[in-house]
Design a protein around this motif. Structure first.
Motif, PDB file in Angstrom:
ATOM      1  N   ILE A   5       9.685 -12.391   3.620  1.00 39.66           N
ATOM      2  CA  ILE A   5       9.613 -13.289   2.676  1.00 39.66           C
ATOM      3  C   ILE A   5      11.140 -14.094   2.710  1.00 39.66           C
ATOM      4  N   SER A   6      12.069 -13.104   2.559  1.00 44.76           N
ATOM      5  CA  SER A   6      13.453 -13.673   2.528  1.00 44.76           C
ATOM      6  C   SER A   6      14.296 -12.654   3.174  1.00 44.76           C
ATOM      7  N   GLN A   7      15.614 -12.761   3.331  1.00 40.75           N
ATOM      8  CA  GLN A   7      16.588 -11.663   4.036  1.00 40.75           C
ATOM      9  C   GLN A   7      16.631 -10.109   3.117  1.00 40.75           C
ATOM     10  N   ARG A   8      16.230 -10.279   1.886  1.00 49.08           N
ATOM     11  CA  ARG A   8      16.271  -9.074   1.193  1.00 49.08           C
ATOM     12  C   ARG A   8      14.799  -8.453   0.936  1.00 49.08           C
ATOM     13  N   VAL A   9      13.774  -9.580   0.904  1.00 52.18           N
ATOM     14  CA  VAL A   9      12.624  -9.442   0.212  1.00 52.18           C
ATOM     15  C   VAL A   9      11.315  -9.187   1.428  1.00 52.18           C
ATOM     16  N   THR A  10      10.650  -8.088   1.453  1.00 51.46           N
ATOM     17  CA  THR A  10       9.732  -8.047   2.568  1.00 51.46           C
ATOM     18  C   THR A  10       8.314  -7.216   1.688  1.00 51.46           C
ATOM     19  N   ILE A  11       7.234  -7.682   2.282  1.00 52.14           N
ATOM     20  CA  ILE A  11       6.130  -7.000   1.633  1.00 52.14           C
ATOM     21  C   ILE A  11       5.378  -5.849   2.881  1.00 52.14           C
ATOM     22  N   PRO A  12       5.137  -4.910   2.413  1.00 49.31           N
ATOM     23  CA  PRO A  12       4.723  -3.568   3.620  1.00 49.31           C
ATOM     24  C   PRO A  12       3.309  -4.219   3.585  1.00 49.31           C
ATOM     25  N   ASP A  13       3.018  -3.735   5.150  1.00 51.15           N
ATOM     26  CA  ASP A  13       1.468  -4.144   5.513  1.00 51.15           C
ATOM     27  C   ASP A  13       0.327  -3.419   4.555  1.00 51.15           C
ATOM     28  N   HIS A  14       0.578  -2.293   3.905  1.00 55.45           N
ATOM     29  CA  HIS A  14      -0.695  -1.670   3.201  1.00 55.45           C
ATOM     30  C   HIS A  14      -0.867  -2.365   1.939  1.00 55.45           C
ATOM     31  N   GLU A  15       0.001  -3.271   1.500  1.00 54.77           N
ATOM     32  CA  GLU A  15      -0.189  -3.979   0.370  1.00 54.77           C
ATOM     33  C   GLU A  15      -1.051  -5.160   0.498  1.00 54.77           C
ATOM     34  N   ILE A  16      -1.257  -5.768   1.629  1.00 57.07           N
ATOM     35  CA  ILE A  16      -1.855  -6.717   1.930  1.00 57.07           C
ATOM     36  C   ILE A  16      -3.337  -6.101   2.854  1.00 57.07           C
ATOM     37  N   GLU A  17      -4.324  -6.797   1.895  1.00 57.81           N
ATOM     38  CA  GLU A  17      -5.774  -6.286   2.406  1.00 57.81           C
ATOM     39  C   GLU A  17      -6.406  -7.522   3.299  1.00 57.81           C
ATOM     40  N   LEU A  18      -6.453  -7.286   4.574  1.00 57.85           N
ATOM     41  CA  LEU A  18      -6.953  -8.369   5.485  1.00 57.85           C
ATOM     42  C   LEU A  18      -8.512  -7.933   5.855  1.00 57.85           C
ATOM     43  N   THR A  19      -9.428  -8.894   5.678  1.00 56.19           N
ATOM     44  CA  THR A  19     -10.971  -8.463   5.992  1.00 56.19           C
ATOM     45  C   THR A  19     -11.507  -9.798   6.514  1.00 56.19           C
ATOM     46  N   GLY A  20     -12.094  -9.402   7.855  1.00 55.71           N
ATOM     47  CA  GLY A  20     -12.808 -10.435   8.802  1.00 55.71           C
ATOM     48  C   GLY A  20     -13.887 -10.702   8.047  1.00 55.71           C
ATOM     49  N   ILE A  21     -14.278 -12.237   7.935  1.00 52.98           N
ATOM     50  CA  ILE A  21     -15.426 -12.475   7.335  1.00 52.98           C
ATOM     51  C   ILE A  21     -15.937 -13.748   8.608  1.00 52.98           C
ATOM     52  N   ARG A  22     -17.262 -14.127   8.396  1.00 51.67           N
ATOM     53  CA  ARG A  22     -17.949 -15.254   9.154  1.00 51.67           C
ATOM     54  C   ARG A  22     -17.223 -16.697   8.349  1.00 51.67           C
ATOM     55  N   ALA A  23     -16.640 -17.333   9.423  1.00 53.45           N
ATOM     56  CA  ALA A  23     -16.259 -18.555   9.204  1.00 53.45           C
ATOM     57  C   ALA A  23     -17.426 -19.796   9.132  1.00 53.45           C
ATOM     58  N   GLN A  24     -17.038 -20.745   8.160  1.00 48.01           N
ATOM     59  CA  GLN A  24     -18.015 -21.752   7.812  1.00 48.01           C
ATOM     60  C   GLN A  24     -17.748 -22.879   9.012  1.00 48.01           C
ATOM     61  N   GLY A  25     -18.742 -23.792   8.880  1.00 43.05           N
ATOM     62  CA  GLY A  25     -18.559 -24.907   9.791  1.00 43.05           C
ATOM     63  C   GLY A  25     -19.088 -24.920  11.032  1.00 43.05           C
ATOM     64  N   ALA A  26     -18.331 -25.868  11.905  1.00 48.79           N
ATOM     65  CA  ALA A  26     -19.036 -26.130  13.138  1.00 48.79           C
ATOM     66  C   ALA A  26     -18.474 -24.773  14.127  1.00 48.79           C
ATOM     67  N   GLY A  27     -19.077 -24.646  15.079  1.00 53.08           N
ATOM     68  CA  GLY A  27     -18.545 -23.636  16.073  1.00 53.08           C
ATOM     69  C   GLY A  27     -19.755 -23.253  17.014  1.00 53.08           C
ATOM     70  N   GLY A  28     -21.096 -23.720  16.718  1.00 58.07           N
ATOM     71  CA  GLY A  28     -22.150 -23.380  17.642  1.00 58.07           C
ATOM     72  C   GLY A  28     -22.495 -22.008  17.154  1.00 58.07           C
ATOM     73  N   GLN A  29     -23.347 -21.124  18.106  1.00 59.44           N
ATOM     74  CA  GLN A  29     -24.000 -19.771  17.794  1.00 59.44           C
ATOM     75  C   GLN A  29     -22.461 -19.207  17.582  1.00 59.44           C
ATOM     76  N   ASN A  30     -21.542 -19.250  18.134  1.00 58.25           N
ATOM     77  CA  ASN A  30     -20.447 -18.380  18.169  1.00 58.25           C
ATOM     78  C   ASN A  30     -20.074 -18.099  16.483  1.00 58.25           C
ATOM     79  N   VAL A  31     -20.171 -19.182  15.506  1.00 59.25           N
ATOM     80  CA  VAL A  31     -19.677 -19.071  14.321  1.00 59.25           C
ATOM     81  C   VAL A  31     -20.733 -18.062  13.469  1.00 59.25           C
ATOM     82  N   ASN A  32     -21.858 -17.686  13.886  1.00 59.57           N
ATOM     83  CA  ASN A  32     -22.782 -16.848  13.445  1.00 59.57           C
ATOM     84  C   ASN A  32     -22.792 -15.398  13.755  1.00 59.57           C
ATOM     85  N   LYS A  33     -22.064 -15.223  14.900  1.00 58.05           N
ATOM     86  CA  LYS A  33     -21.925 -13.904  15.439  1.00 58.05           C
ATOM     87  C   LYS A  33     -20.574 -13.210  15.362  1.00 58.05           C
ATOM     88  N   VAL A  34     -19.558 -14.121  15.204  1.00 57.72           N
ATOM     89  CA  VAL A  34     -18.237 -13.519  15.083  1.00 57.72           C
ATOM     90  C   VAL A  34     -17.464 -13.766  13.763  1.00 57.72           C
TER      91      VAL A  34
END
Length: 140
Positions: A5-34
């Motif tokens: 964040i700055s020179q003194r402030v960082t956020i460890p990875d375990h405090e951030i929760e990342l989840t993969g979800i299906r995207a909306q919008g255009a993208g053909g069949q790929n958008v439905n399976k990935v």
């Protein structure tokens, strides 16, 4: 690797929760399976951020902030999960950096005497101009 964040402030990875979800919008069949979009959740209360940042973040009027103090960011701008992950982390870092900046206090200024006189003079001219719009009284 922790989020810088700055020179003194960082956020460890375990405090951030990342989840993969299906995207909306255009993208053909790929958008439905990935699951290429990323859903990021960051709990302010349970984070290692300094109290200053926590207070400022919780005071934000932002639709991404829930009542329990959880920031939710949905990243689906790009077609790959990696780019969306980087985008989500970048947006979180930018939000926290923006909150960390302290705005200068505005010092109100007063108009000069000449500015006041110009303003009054302009009002008089405008008043005279409008007064001339009245009915013309002819000689009877």
């Amino acid at each position: 690797m922790p989020l810088q964040i700055s020179q003194r402030v960082t956020i460890p990875d375990h405090e951030i929760e990342l989840t993969g979800i299906r995207a909306q919008g255009a993208g053909g069949q790929n958008v439905n399976k990935v699951s290429s979009a990323i859903h990021l959740r960051f709990d302010i209360h349970n984070s290692s951020l300094p109290a200053f940042y926590k207070q400022r973040l919780l005071a934000l009027r932002d639709s991404r902030l829930s009542r329990d103090g959880v920031i939710t960011i949905k990243a689906q701008r790009f077609r790959t999960r990696e780019r969306n992950r980087e985008d989500a982390l970048q947006r979180l870092a930018e939000l926290i950096r923006r909150v960390g900046q302290v705005q200068k206090k505005r010092v109100p200024t007063r108009p000069t005497r000449a500015a006041k006189e110009r303003r009054i003079e302009a009002k008089k001219r405008r008043s005279q101009h409008k007064r001339m719009r009245g009915k013309v009284r002819g000689e009877e």
